[in-house]
Design a protein around this motif. Structure first.
Motif, short mmCIF file in Angstrom:
data_model
loop_
_atom_site.label_atom_id
_atom_site.label_comp_id
_atom_site.label_asym_id
_atom_site.label_seq_id
_atom_site.Cartn_x
_atom_site.Cartn_y
_atom_site.Cartn_z
N ARG A 31 0.87 -1.18 0.00
CA ARG A 31 0.00 0.00 0.00
C ARG A 31 0.90 1.23 0.00
NH1 ARG A 31 -2.11 -3.79 3.25
NH2 ARG A 31 -0.96 -3.02 5.07
N ILE A 32 0.64 2.15 -0.93
CA ILE A 32 1.47 3.35 -1.03
C ILE A 32 0.59 4.58 -0.89
CG2 ILE A 32 3.22 2.26 -2.49
CD1 ILE A 32 1.95 3.71 -4.89
N GLY A 33 1.22 5.67 -0.49
CA GLY A 33 0.50 6.93 -0.36
C GLY A 33 1.44 8.09 -0.15
N PRO A 34 0.98 9.31 -0.42
CA PRO A 34 1.80 10.50 -0.19
C PRO A 34 1.97 10.77 1.31
CG PRO A 34 0.00 10.92 -1.74
CD PRO A 34 -0.30 9.63 -1.06
N TRP A 58 4.71 7.39 -8.15
CA TRP A 58 3.80 8.52 -8.28
C TRP A 58 2.79 8.32 -9.42
CZ3 TRP A 58 2.25 11.73 -4.91
CH2 TRP A 58 3.10 12.26 -3.93
N PRO A 59 3.24 7.91 -10.61
CA PRO A 59 2.26 7.67 -11.68
C PRO A 59 1.22 6.61 -11.32
CG PRO A 59 4.46 7.84 -12.60
CD PRO A 59 4.62 7.82 -11.11
N GLU A 60 1.64 5.56 -10.63
CA GLU A 60 0.70 4.52 -10.25
C GLU A 60 -0.35 5.06 -9.28
OE1 GLU A 60 0.84 -0.19 -8.88
OE2 GLU A 60 2.64 1.06 -8.73
N TRP A 61 0.10 5.85 -8.31
CA TRP A 61 -0.84 6.44 -7.35
C TRP A 61 -1.78 7.43 -8.05
CZ3 TRP A 61 -1.73 11.48 -5.70
CH2 TRP A 61 -2.54 11.63 -4.56
N ALA A 62 -1.23 8.24 -8.96
CA ALA A 62 -2.05 9.24 -9.67
C ALA A 62 -3.15 8.56 -10.50
CB ALA A 62 -1.15 10.08 -10.57
N GLY A 72 9.34 18.47 1.05
CA GLY A 72 8.31 18.28 0.05
C GLY A 72 7.44 17.08 0.39
N VAL A 73 6.65 16.68 -0.60
CA VAL A 73 5.74 15.53 -0.42
C VAL A 73 6.38 14.32 -1.08
CG1 VAL A 73 3.42 14.65 -0.80
CG2 VAL A 73 3.78 17.12 -0.49
N ALA A 74 6.49 13.23 -0.34
CA ALA A 74 7.06 11.99 -0.85
C ALA A 74 5.96 10.94 -0.98
CB ALA A 74 8.16 11.49 0.08
N ILE A 75 6.29 9.85 -1.64
CA ILE A 75 5.35 8.73 -1.71
C ILE A 75 6.08 7.49 -1.24
CG2 ILE A 75 5.87 8.15 -4.14
CD1 ILE A 75 2.74 7.60 -4.34
N ALA A 76 5.39 6.67 -0.41
CA ALA A 76 6.09 5.57 0.23
C ALA A 76 5.14 4.44 0.58
CB ALA A 76 6.78 6.06 1.50
N PRO A 77 5.68 3.22 0.72
CA PRO A 77 4.86 2.11 1.22
C PRO A 77 4.45 2.35 2.68
CG PRO A 77 6.85 1.31 0.13
CD PRO A 77 7.02 2.78 0.32
N ARG A 121 6.02 12.30 13.04
CA ARG A 121 7.06 12.85 12.16
C ARG A 121 6.53 13.05 10.74
NH1 ARG A 121 12.91 11.35 12.12
NH2 ARG A 121 12.29 9.62 10.77
N LEU A 122 5.55 12.24 10.36
CA LEU A 122 4.96 12.37 9.03
C LEU A 122 3.43 12.30 9.16
CD1 LEU A 122 7.23 9.96 6.91
CD2 LEU A 122 7.20 12.47 6.79
N ILE A 123 2.75 12.83 8.16
CA ILE A 123 1.29 12.69 8.07
C ILE A 123 0.95 12.15 6.69
CG2 ILE A 123 0.74 14.48 9.76
CD1 ILE A 123 0.28 16.42 7.43
N ALA A 124 -0.18 11.47 6.59
CA ALA A 124 -0.64 10.89 5.32
C ALA A 124 -2.08 11.32 5.10
CB ALA A 124 -0.50 9.38 5.35
N PRO A 125 -2.31 12.53 4.61
CA PRO A 125 -3.67 13.08 4.51
C PRO A 125 -4.62 12.26 3.64
CG PRO A 125 -2.02 14.81 4.23
CD PRO A 125 -1.29 13.50 4.18
#
Length: 296
Positions: free
Chosen positions: A168-171, A206-210, A241-246, A258-262
């Protein structure tokens, strides 16, 4: 062709050895979990191969002929040697450490915090961890017994994959990022106006999430790229900036703020798997796969 390629069939030798040792075709069949007829046929096949009688009727049982006694003595010694060698090999394998290859980002952010517990729970595994060549390595490391990878392709025929979880990935972004407050209530489309951090080892993230969010891939705006996912996430934590991660790699960062995933996380086609070569380290790989599944 040398003589050792002209040996009798192994099953015939096993049937003969059991019959001679137990002095009974019936008892040999019970020991080998086959029928009386199957043992008789195997012994007859062996006699035809050697062109000599090996067993003779003796009352209600059987006895060895001279040739049978000669083969039984040699065969028993050979089976004993093979058994001894197999036991020694199994013991060596069990004493040897189990080497697990793991991508650096997954190692640093997920496995290392749990490594002490893993070693306490599975001490007989004697686990040693090495770093995979890259974050996106889908192949078995040559110097490892197994690899922990996100697999997004069919498992090679020579390999066995234990599926641990879906990817599962997300910004994600830092609460300190300059637009963090506005982004927490914004739609995913708002990210088209943000500089996006990315990793060169997973450019398709990023393209996959978009596409899943029904956003135009061509409208994505990329900023700084990083060679490894670990550096990408550290940049996000620093507010760059905004990253994308598992999700697995950022769960603790989100928990401690430390991070948020809106926008949460979405499933991809990839699976987190424990990958190993077929017919090797079956028991220990199964133990490790079960532990990993239980602790994800």
């Amino acid at each position: 062709m040398s003589d050792h390629f002209n040996l009798p069939p192994l099953n015939a030798l096993k049937a003969f050895e059991a019959s001679a040792r137990l002095q009974s075709i019936t008892l040999a069949a019970k020991e080998l979990h086959v029928t009386h007829g199957a043992v008789s046929r195997q012994v007859k096949q062996l006699e035809e191969h050697l062109n000599v009688s090996l067993l003779a009727k003796h009352g209600r049982g059987i006895k060895l002929t001279d040739a049978g006694s000669q083969l039984y003595e040699a065969g028993t010694a050979a089976f004993a040697q093979i058994h001894t060698a197999c036991v020694a090999i199994r013991q060596q394998t069990q004493r040897a450490p189990f080497v697990l290859a793991c991508p650096g980002s997954l190692l640093a952010r997920w496995l290392i915090p749990r490594l002490e517990q893993l070693q306490r729970d599975l001490p007989e595994l004697r686990l040693q961890v090495i770093t995979s060549a890259s974050d996106d390595s889908n192949l078995q490391q040559p110097d490892a017994d197994a690899s922990l990878v996100f697999l997004d392709q069919a498992c090679p025929d020579t390999m066995q994959a234990y599926t641990l979880d879906n990817e599962r990935i997300g910004p994600v972004l830092s609460p300190l990022y300059q637009h963090a407050a506005a982004l927490q209530t914004a739609s995913p489309a708002q990210l088209l106006n943000e500089p996006l951090l990315f990793t060169r080892s997973r450019p398709q993230a990023w393209p996959e999430w978009a596409k899943i969010q029904q956003l135009s891939v061509t409208d994505l705006t990329y900023a700084q790229g990083f060679e490894h996912l670990y550096y990408l996430l550290e940049a996000a934590v620093a507010g760059l900036g905004v990253a994308i991660a598992p999700e697995h790699l950022v769960r603790s960062d989100i928990a401690n703020g430390r991070l948020i995933a809106p926008w949460g996380f979405v499933e991809t086609s990839a699976k987190l798997v424990l990958l190993k070569r077929k017919n090797q380290h079956e028991k220990r790989a199964q133990q490790l796969a079960q532990w990993l599944t239980d602790n994800l």
